[in-house]
Design a protein around this motif. Structure first.
Motif, PDB file in Angstrom:
ATOM      1  N   THR A 166       1.217  -1.418   9.358  1.00 45.60           N
ATOM      2  CA  THR A 166       2.297  -2.205   9.946  1.00 45.60           C
ATOM      3  C   THR A 166       2.756  -3.281   8.974  1.00 45.60           C
ATOM      4  N   ALA A 167       3.971  -3.738   9.190  1.00 47.68           N
ATOM      5  CA  ALA A 167       4.564  -4.725   8.295  1.00 47.68           C
ATOM      6  C   ALA A 167       3.727  -5.998   8.249  1.00 47.68           C
ATOM      7  N   GLN A 176      -5.330   3.773  19.529  1.00 47.92           N
ATOM      8  CA  GLN A 176      -3.955   3.588  19.951  1.00 47.92           C
ATOM      9  C   GLN A 176      -3.508   2.172  19.612  1.00 47.92           C
ATOM     10  N   ILE A 177      -2.292   2.055  19.180  1.00 50.70           N
ATOM     11  CA  ILE A 177      -1.814   0.737  18.763  1.00 50.70           C
ATOM     12  C   ILE A 177      -1.735  -0.219  19.945  1.00 50.70           C
ATOM     13  N   LYS A 178      -1.591   0.316  21.159  1.00 50.77           N
ATOM     14  CA  LYS A 178      -1.535  -0.569  22.326  1.00 50.77           C
ATOM     15  C   LYS A 178      -2.883  -1.247  22.576  1.00 50.77           C
ATOM     16  N   THR A 179      -3.968  -0.602  22.136  1.00 47.53           N
ATOM     17  CA  THR A 179      -5.284  -1.240  22.242  1.00 47.53           C
ATOM     18  C   THR A 179      -5.355  -2.465  21.343  1.00 47.53           C
ATOM     19  N   PHE A 180      -4.876  -2.316  20.123  1.00 47.39           N
ATOM     20  CA  PHE A 180      -4.845  -3.448  19.196  1.00 47.39           C
ATOM     21  C   PHE A 180      -3.934  -4.553  19.725  1.00 47.39           C
ATOM     22  N   ASP A 181      -2.819  -4.158  20.309  1.00 43.77           N
ATOM     23  CA  ASP A 181      -1.890  -5.157  20.847  1.00 43.77           C
ATOM     24  C   ASP A 181      -2.530  -5.932  22.001  1.00 43.77           C
ATOM     25  N   LYS A 221      -6.717  -6.186   9.621  1.00 48.11           N
ATOM     26  CA  LYS A 221      -7.241  -5.199   8.678  1.00 48.11           C
ATOM     27  C   LYS A 221      -7.110  -3.798   9.255  1.00 48.11           C
ATOM     28  N   MET A 222      -7.383  -3.634  10.530  1.00 48.90           N
ATOM     29  CA  MET A 222      -7.300  -2.320  11.155  1.00 48.90           C
ATOM     30  C   MET A 222      -5.851  -1.917  11.428  1.00 48.90           C
ATOM     31  N   TYR A 223      -4.984  -2.890  11.734  1.00 51.27           N
ATOM     32  CA  TYR A 223      -3.552  -2.583  11.783  1.00 51.27           C
ATOM     33  C   TYR A 223      -3.109  -1.969  10.446  1.00 51.27           C
TER      34      TYR A 223
END
Length: 623
Positions: free
Chosen positions: A436-437, A378-383, A428-430
Motif C-alpha cells: 500500500t502507498a 484480508q486487508i479489512k483485518t488490518f484496517d 510492515k505487513m501492509y
C-alpha cells in the motif's frame, strides 16, 4: 498495490503434504515436514510459483515476493532463535550446593538496612508501573522489610534456635525480587553512592580499585536475582503454592531475567499458571454477590492475570504450546459490536495499566498469527486493527513529561512504545502483503518515533526507562527487517537507516545482556548476505529466486525449526528410533540434492552457501 499482488498467495497445502496425500496445517514449515525433516521442501513450496514463473521473479515484484519470506524469518530467527532457543551443555560443571549457598549468603550480607530502604523508596517513586499492579498494598512492603531485618538480627543472635517459616521465605523472595528490579533500573551514579564496589571485587577475585560500571551493575542484578530464586526454593514452592511466587516472577520479568534463561523462565511461568488456577486468580470477574474485600482482591487478580498473559504470549514458542493467554479472545471479535452501541464510549479509559498493555499486546497477537501461515490476510483485518490502535492512541493521550510523576512518565513511555511497536508491525505487513502507498515510509516513521522516545528519556535524565526488556524485543524485529530489505532493494534511505540502527544496537545498555550482541551479529550476518546478493549472479536463469542468498535464508529457517522440534533418542541401539532418524536425515539430504539438480545449481553455488554458513553460523544465535 500492484496488479499481481492477489496472485502471489496460494492457499494450497505444501507440495510435500500434497504428494503424500496428508493433511497440512499450512504453516511455514508445516508440522508434518518438520517431523519428517523435510523443512527445505516445505519452505520452497511458498516460492515455487515464482520460481516456475520468471515474470514474477524479476524486477520490483521479485523484491516484494521475497519479502514474504521475512514473515517466517522473523518468527524463526528474530523471535524463536534469538529469544527462545538455548543450546544446553550438559557437560558443564556446576558449582556445589555449598558454593551456591555461600554466594547467596554473600549477597544477603552485602546489602545493609539503610540501603534496602533506599532501594524500596526508589522502587515506589520510580518503578510503580512495573509492579504496583501485582501487589495488594504497597505500604505492607515497608512493614515486611522491617520484619525481614528483625529476622536477620534474631538469626545472627541465635542461628541454631530459629527456623524460618514458609511465609518468611516467600516474603524474602518478594523483597529480593524488588531489590533486583531496583538495582537493574537504578542509574549508575545512584548505585555508586549506595553500594561499595570493593566487596564485590573481592568476591569475584578482580582488582579492588575497580569503579562501578555497567558490567559490575549486571553482576549485582544477577546476584540479587539468585537470592530471590534461592528463597523461593527454600519455601518449597512445589509443595507450598503461594501468590507471592507469581508476584516475584512478574517483578523479575521486568528485568533482564526474562532474556537470560528461556528454560528457567518458562518453567517458572508454568508454575505461576498452576498457582493461579489453584487460587482461582484467573476467575477475576466481579460478581454481584462479592463483598468489598473480594472485590478488591479480584481487582488485583485481574492485574496479575493480565500481566501473566503478556508474559505467556511473549514466551510462546514451538516448545511451549500450553498457552493460557489464548483463553482471552481477540479484541476484534467484540470491537465492531461495541462501536455500534449508541451509548458506549469507546474512548473510555481502561480499568488498569495492565489491562491497557494486555489489550494492545493482544492486537500484536492478531498480527503475529500471520507469521507462520501461507494465507494472505484480508486487508479489512488490518484496517480493523488500525482502528483499534487509533482508539488506544487516544486513550493514552498526551502526557506532559515535566508535570507528571516519574511513575506516570514511565507508564506513558511503556504504553506509547508498545503501541508504536504494533503500529510498526501493522504497516510492515501492509507493505509486505499489499504494498500500500507509503506503508514502508510509515513503518520507518513509527521506528523513528520509538527512537525519539529513547532519546527523549536520555534528554530528560530518564535513561533507565530504556532498560525495559520491551526495547530489545521490539528492536529485534525491526532492525533485522530493514537489513533484510536492504539485501534485495537498493534504497539510500533504508541503507542509511540500517547503518544508524546498527549503531543504536551498540549503544544499548549492557544490562540488556548478550541479546544485544546476538542481535548485532544477526544484522551483520544479513549485511554480509547483501554482498553475496550484489556480487553473485546465477547463470541460466532470469529469476532471482535461484540464488545462494535465498538458499541461506531457507536453511536458517530449517535449522532453527528443526532444532526446536528435535526428537530425543533415549535408548541407544533401538533400530526404530535410530533408523528413522537416519532415514529422515538421508531423505532431507536427498531432497536437497534433487533441489540442486532441478535448478541446475553448480558446485560453485553450493560452495558459496556452505562457506557462508560456516563463517556466519546461525547456531551462534543460541549457542
Amino acid at each position: 498495490m500492484s496488479s499481481s499482488a492477489g496472485s502471489r498467495t496460494s492457499k494450497k497445502a505444501c507440495a510435500v503434504c500434497t504428494k503424500r496425500k496428508v493433511k497440512c496445517d499450512r504453516q511455514i514449515p508445516c508440522s508434518n515436514c518438520i517431523r519428517r525433516g523435510q523443512e527445505s521442501e516445505c519452505i520452497k513450496a511458498v516460492t515455487n510459483d515464482f520460481i516456475q514463473n520468471p515474470e514474477l521473479g524479476s524486477g520490483k515484484d521479485s523484491s516484494l515476493n521475497i519479502l514474504r519470506l521475512w514473515q517466517s524469518y522473523e518468527y524463526w530467527i528474530s523471535d524463536i532463535g534469538l529469544f527462545k532457543t538455548k543450546n544446553i551443555d550438559i557437560t558443564e560443571r556446576l558449582p556445589s550446593m555449598e558454593a551456591q549457598l555461600a554466594e547467596c549468603s554473600f549477597w544477603t550480607d552485602y546489602i545493609k538496612l539503610e540501603d534496602s530502604f533506599k532501594l524500596l523508596n526508589f522502587a515506589v517513586e520510580n518503578l510503580g508501573p512495573l509492579y504496583f499492579g501485582s501487589l495488594g498494598d504497597i505500604s505492607e512492603l515497608f512493614v515486611q522489610l522491617e520484619t525481614y531485618w528483625s529476622r536477620r538480627q534474631q538469626f545472627k543472635e541465635t542461628p541454631d534456635a530459629l527456623l524460618f517459616s514458609i511465609d518468611d521465605y516467600y516474603w524474602n523472595s518478594l523483597l529480593w525480587a524488588i531489590f533486583s528490579m531496583c538495582v537493574y533500573y537504578m542509574p549508575l551514579d545512584d548505585i555508586s553512592e549506595s553500594f561499595e564496589v570493593q566487596p564485590i571485587c573481592e568476591q569475584l577475585g578482580i582488582e579492588e580499585n575497580q569503579q562501578w560500571s555497567e558490567s559490575l551493575q549486571l553482576t549485582l542484578v544477577q546476584g540479587f536475582t539468585k537470592c530471590s530464586l534461592h528463597f523461593l526454593q527454600q519455601a518449597d514452592y512445589g509443595r507450598n503454592p503461594d501468590v507471592r511466587f507469581i508476584q516475584s516472577f512478574l517483578i523479575l520479568s521486568t528485568t533482564n531475567f526474562q532474556l537470560s534463561d528461556c528454560f528457567l523462565r518458562d518453567t517458572l511461568l508454568a508454575q505461576c499458571a498452576h498457582i493461579a488456577r489453584f487460587f482461582n486468580i484467573d476467575s477475576y470477574k466481579q460478581l454481584a454477590t462479592d463483598d468489598e474485600s473480594t472485590d478488591l482482591s479480584k481487582e488485583v487478580f485481574s492485574k496479575i492475570w493480565m500481566s501473566m498473559c503478556i508474559q505467556d504470549y511473549q514466551q510462546e514458542s514451538p516448545t511451549k504450546n500450553n498457552s493460557f493467554h489464548k483463553e482471552i479472545p481477540s479484541l476484534l471479535q467484540h470491537a465492531a459490536f461495541y462501536q455500534d452501541m449508541p451509548n458506549f464510549d469507546i474512548y473510555k479509559q481502561e480499568d488498569s495499566f495492565e489491562s491497557l498493555c494486555w489489550k494492545i499486546t493482544s492486537l500484536e497477537r492478531d498480527l503475529d498469527r500471520y507469521l507462520l501461515t501461507s494465507f494472505k490476510p484480508q486487508i479489512k483485518t488490518f484496517d480493523a486493527i488500525k482502528r483499534e490502535l487509533s482508539i488506544f492512541e487516544k486513550k493514552i493521550g498526551n502526557v506532559n513529561f515535566e508535570k507528571k510523576s516519574i511513575n506516570s512518565q514511565f507508564e506513558k513511555f511503556i504504553s506509547t512504545f508498545l503501541l508504536s511497536t504494533i503500529y510498526w508491525k501493522l504497516h510492515k505487513m501492509y507493505f509486505i502483503y499489499f504494498d500500500t502507498a507509503d506503508s514502508l515510509q510509515l513503518s520507518v516513521h513509527y521506528l523513528q518515533l520509538m527512537v525519539h522516545l529513547i532519546e527523549t528519556n536520555m534528554n530528560h535524565g530518564l535513561t533507565f526507562f530504556n532498560k525495559h526488556p520491551l526495547i530489545i524485543r521490539s528492536l529485534s524485529r525491526m532492525v533485522p527487517f530493514y537489513a533484510f530489505y536492504n539485501i534485495f532493494e537498493s534504497n539510500p534511505q533504508i541503507e542509511e537507516l540500517n547503518n544508524d540502527l546498527g549503531n543504536l544496537i551498540l549503544a544499548l545498555p549492557i544490562l540488556l545482556g548478550e541479546k544485544c550482541v546476538k542481535l548485532s551479529y544477526l544484522v551483520q550476518r544479513l549485511n554480509s548476505m547483501k554482498i553475496i546478493w550484489e556480487k553473485v549472479r546465477v547463470e541460466g536463469t532470469s529469476s532471482n529466486w535461484n540464488h545462494p542468498v535465498l538458499k541461506i535464508i531457507q536453511d536458517d529457517i530449517k535449522i532453527i525449526s528443526r532444532y526446536c522440534n528435535r526428537t530425543l533418542i533415549l535408548v541407544k541401539g533401538v533400530p526404530s528410533f535410530g533408523d528413522a532418524t537416519d532415514t529422515i536425515n538421508d531423505e532431507t539430504e536427498e531432497n536437497d540434492k534433487e533441489y540442486f539438480a532441478r535448478n541446475k545449481e553448480s558446485s560453485e553455488f553450493k560452495f558459496i552457501v556452505n562457506e557462508f554458513e560456516k563463517q556466519h553460523s546461525i547456531i551462534s544465535l543460541f549457542s
